[in-house]
Design a protein around this motif. Structure first.
Motif, PDB file in Angstrom:
ATOM      1  N   GLU A  21      28.895  20.207 -15.260  1.00  0.00           N
ATOM      2  CA  GLU A  21      28.024  19.867 -14.132  1.00  0.00           C
ATOM      3  C   GLU A  21      26.570  20.202 -14.427  1.00  0.00           C
ATOM      4  O   GLU A  21      26.276  21.162 -15.134  1.00  0.00           O
ATOM      5  N   GLU A  22      25.671  19.391 -13.847  1.00  0.00           N
ATOM      6  CA  GLU A  22      24.243  19.653 -13.958  1.00  0.00           C
ATOM      7  C   GLU A  22      23.730  20.163 -12.619  1.00  0.00           C
ATOM      8  O   GLU A  22      24.066  19.625 -11.562  1.00  0.00           O
ATOM      9  N   TYR A  23      22.905  21.202 -12.680  1.00  0.00           N
ATOM     10  CA  TYR A  23      22.331  21.817 -11.490  1.00  0.00           C
ATOM     11  C   TYR A  23      20.820  21.801 -11.624  1.00  0.00           C
ATOM     12  O   TYR A  23      20.284  21.817 -12.734  1.00  0.00           O
ATOM     13  N   GLY A  24      20.134  21.810 -10.484  1.00  0.00           N
ATOM     14  CA  GLY A  24      18.682  21.865 -10.496  1.00  0.00           C
ATOM     15  C   GLY A  24      18.178  22.962  -9.579  1.00  0.00           C
ATOM     16  O   GLY A  24      18.726  23.170  -8.496  1.00  0.00           O
ATOM     17  N   ILE A  25      17.147  23.683 -10.057  1.00  0.00           N
ATOM     18  CA  ILE A  25      16.486  24.691  -9.223  1.00  0.00           C
ATOM     19  C   ILE A  25      14.994  24.425  -9.252  1.00  0.00           C
ATOM     20  O   ILE A  25      14.463  23.869 -10.216  1.00  0.00           O
ATOM     21  N   ASP A  26      14.329  24.816  -8.194  1.00  0.00           N
ATOM     22  CA  ASP A  26      12.893  24.629  -8.052  1.00  0.00           C
ATOM     23  C   ASP A  26      12.179  25.255  -9.251  1.00  0.00           C
ATOM     24  O   ASP A  26      12.298  26.447  -9.514  1.00  0.00           O
ATOM     25  N   ILE A  27      11.425  24.449  -9.976  1.00  0.00           N
ATOM     26  CA  ILE A  27      10.737  24.912 -11.187  1.00  0.00           C
ATOM     27  C   ILE A  27       9.743  26.035 -10.876  1.00  0.00           C
ATOM     28  O   ILE A  27       9.465  26.884 -11.732  1.00  0.00           O
ATOM     29  N   LEU A  28       9.219  26.073  -9.654  1.00  0.00           N
ATOM     30  CA  LEU A  28       8.234  27.096  -9.298  1.00  0.00           C
ATOM     31  C   LEU A  28       8.836  28.500  -9.240  1.00  0.00           C
ATOM     32  O   LEU A  28       8.111  29.491  -9.257  1.00  0.00           O
ATOM     33  N   LYS A  29      10.172  28.601  -9.173  1.00  0.00           N
ATOM     34  CA  LYS A  29      10.839  29.910  -9.154  1.00  0.00           C
ATOM     35  C   LYS A  29      11.105  30.450 -10.562  1.00  0.00           C
ATOM     36  O   LYS A  29      11.453  31.605 -10.734  1.00  0.00           O
ATOM     37  N   VAL A  30      10.946  29.579 -11.576  1.00  0.00           N
ATOM     38  CA  VAL A  30      11.279  29.950 -12.946  1.00  0.00           C
ATOM     39  C   VAL A  30      10.102  30.655 -13.604  1.00  0.00           C
ATOM     40  O   VAL A  30       8.993  30.128 -13.650  1.00  0.00           O
TER      41      VAL A  30
END
Length: 159
Positions: A21-30
């Motif tokens: 599975e592919e997941y996405g998280i807000d890039i600004l939190k990285v």
């Protein structure tokens, strides 16, 4: 791609994999992406809390999302990475199978989260991103890491 997080504008997501599975998280939190290194195990913590590591003088709890999401055959290899997240009140590392890319999704690309059970509780999902033939599970990492069980992470900070 330009990051426009105002209403109706594109939002950028870091895409990572857990199993197939592919997941996405807000890039600004990285904050950063690192290879998986040895961590110091803390006694009497759930299996998904791998331990802590010292990141330039900051003690960072490391959570293995693969174990948290009950994946079988969790393997540590050259593709295994730690995504270091900066979440206002804490810095946390999450272990994932790999990171693929950064995608800018428009509101039209995002569908509502399904109401049935997936690999994690739907309260942590912000939706499903459709990008070409890819379906990306969008996670509110802040909600996920603020769940009751993640209060253990805060206790690790104070030990």
């Amino acid at each position: 791609m330009e990051n426009k997080n105002e209403e109706g504008q594109n939002q950028e997501y870091l895409i990572f994999t857990l199993g197939k599975e592919e997941y996405g998280i807000d890039i600004l939190k990285v904050q950063e992406i690192r290879g998986y290194d040895h961590v110091t195990r803390i006694a009497n913590t759930p299996k998904f809390i791998k331990g802590v590591t010292n990141l330039r003088g900051v003690i960072v709890p490391i959570i293995d999302l693969r174990i948290k999401f009950a994946q079988k055959n969790v393997d540590y290899n050259d593709n295994t990475v730690v995504i270091v997240l900066n979440l206002a009140e804490r810095v946390v590392g999450i272990v994932v199978d790999g990171v693929s890319d950064v995608l800018a999704l428009s509101p039209e690309d995002i569908r509502a989260a399904p109401e049935f059970s997936v690999t994690l509780s739907t309260e942590y999902l912000t939706g499903l991103g459709a990008y070409g033939e890819r379906m990306i599970i969008l996670v509110d990492i802040h909600k996920l890491l603020n769940s009751e069980e993640m209060a253990l992470v805060d206790r690790l900070h104070t030990q």
